[in-house]
Scaffold this motif. Sequence first.
Motif, PDB file in Angstrom:
ATOM      1  N   UNK A  39     -17.007 -17.546  39.260  1.00 51.16           N
ATOM      2  CA  UNK A  39     -17.950 -18.427  39.944  1.00 51.16           C
ATOM      3  C   UNK A  39     -18.581 -19.385  38.938  1.00 51.16           C
ATOM      4  N   UNK A  40     -18.960 -20.588  39.387  1.00 53.20           N
ATOM      5  CA  UNK A  40     -19.476 -21.606  38.463  1.00 53.20           C
ATOM      6  C   UNK A  40     -20.923 -21.349  38.051  1.00 53.20           C
ATOM      7  N   UNK A  41     -21.171 -21.458  36.763  1.00 53.50           N
ATOM      8  CA  UNK A  41     -22.516 -21.326  36.196  1.00 53.50           C
ATOM      9  C   UNK A  41     -22.871 -22.629  35.500  1.00 53.50           C
ATOM     10  N   UNK A  42     -24.096 -23.093  35.719  1.00 55.26           N
ATOM     11  CA  UNK A  42     -24.580 -24.214  34.915  1.00 55.26           C
ATOM     12  C   UNK A  42     -25.222 -23.604  33.683  1.00 55.26           C
ATOM     13  N   UNK A  43     -24.724 -23.986  32.512  1.00 51.93           N
ATOM     14  CA  UNK A  43     -25.242 -23.485  31.250  1.00 51.93           C
ATOM     15  C   UNK A  43     -26.218 -24.498  30.668  1.00 51.93           C
ATOM     16  N   UNK A  44     -27.413 -24.029  30.358  1.00 50.03           N
ATOM     17  CA  UNK A  44     -28.428 -24.840  29.676  1.00 50.03           C
ATOM     18  C   UNK A  44     -28.495 -24.334  28.246  1.00 50.03           C
ATOM     19  N   UNK A  45     -28.068 -25.163  27.312  1.00 45.40           N
ATOM     20  CA  UNK A  45     -27.909 -24.752  25.923  1.00 45.40           C
ATOM     21  C   UNK A  45     -28.944 -25.454  25.058  1.00 45.40           C
ATOM     22  N   UNK A  46     -29.616 -24.668  24.238  1.00 43.79           N
ATOM     23  CA  UNK A  46     -30.586 -25.214  23.287  1.00 43.79           C
ATOM     24  C   UNK A  46     -30.241 -24.668  21.907  1.00 43.79           C
ATOM     25  N   UNK A  47     -30.115 -25.589  20.948  1.00 44.12           N
ATOM     26  CA  UNK A  47     -29.782 -25.217  19.574  1.00 44.12           C
ATOM     27  C   UNK A  47     -30.989 -25.523  18.693  1.00 44.12           C
ATOM     28  N   UNK A  48     -31.469 -24.518  17.961  1.00 42.16           N
ATOM     29  CA  UNK A  48     -32.580 -24.726  17.029  1.00 42.16           C
ATOM     30  C   UNK A  48     -32.074 -25.593  15.875  1.00 42.16           C
ATOM     31  N   UNK A  49     -32.723 -26.716  15.648  1.00 39.28           N
ATOM     32  CA  UNK A  49     -32.270 -27.682  14.647  1.00 39.28           C
ATOM     33  C   UNK A  49     -32.301 -27.133  13.226  1.00 39.28           C
ATOM     34  N   UNK A  50     -33.208 -26.223  12.937  1.00 38.35           N
ATOM     35  CA  UNK A  50     -33.335 -25.690  11.579  1.00 38.35           C
ATOM     36  C   UNK A  50     -32.417 -24.498  11.324  1.00 38.35           C
TER      37      UNK A  50
END
Length: 62
Positions: A39-50
Amino acid sequence: MENTAEYFCAYCGEGSITFIDLSEGFLQNYIEDCQVCCRPNRLYIEVDEETLDITINTDTTY
């Protein structure tokens, strides 16, 4: 640069590994089908810049 990260399906709750392309930025979202229930999932991705730690939240798509 690509990294992998785990997310949990918003439908079945199973964990899946996905590739994250860091060249696409520190905030991303896209749709990926669950590797278990398809089933389709919307992925919200956050990458810590440091630290380059990756956080993924999921939501169902319609």
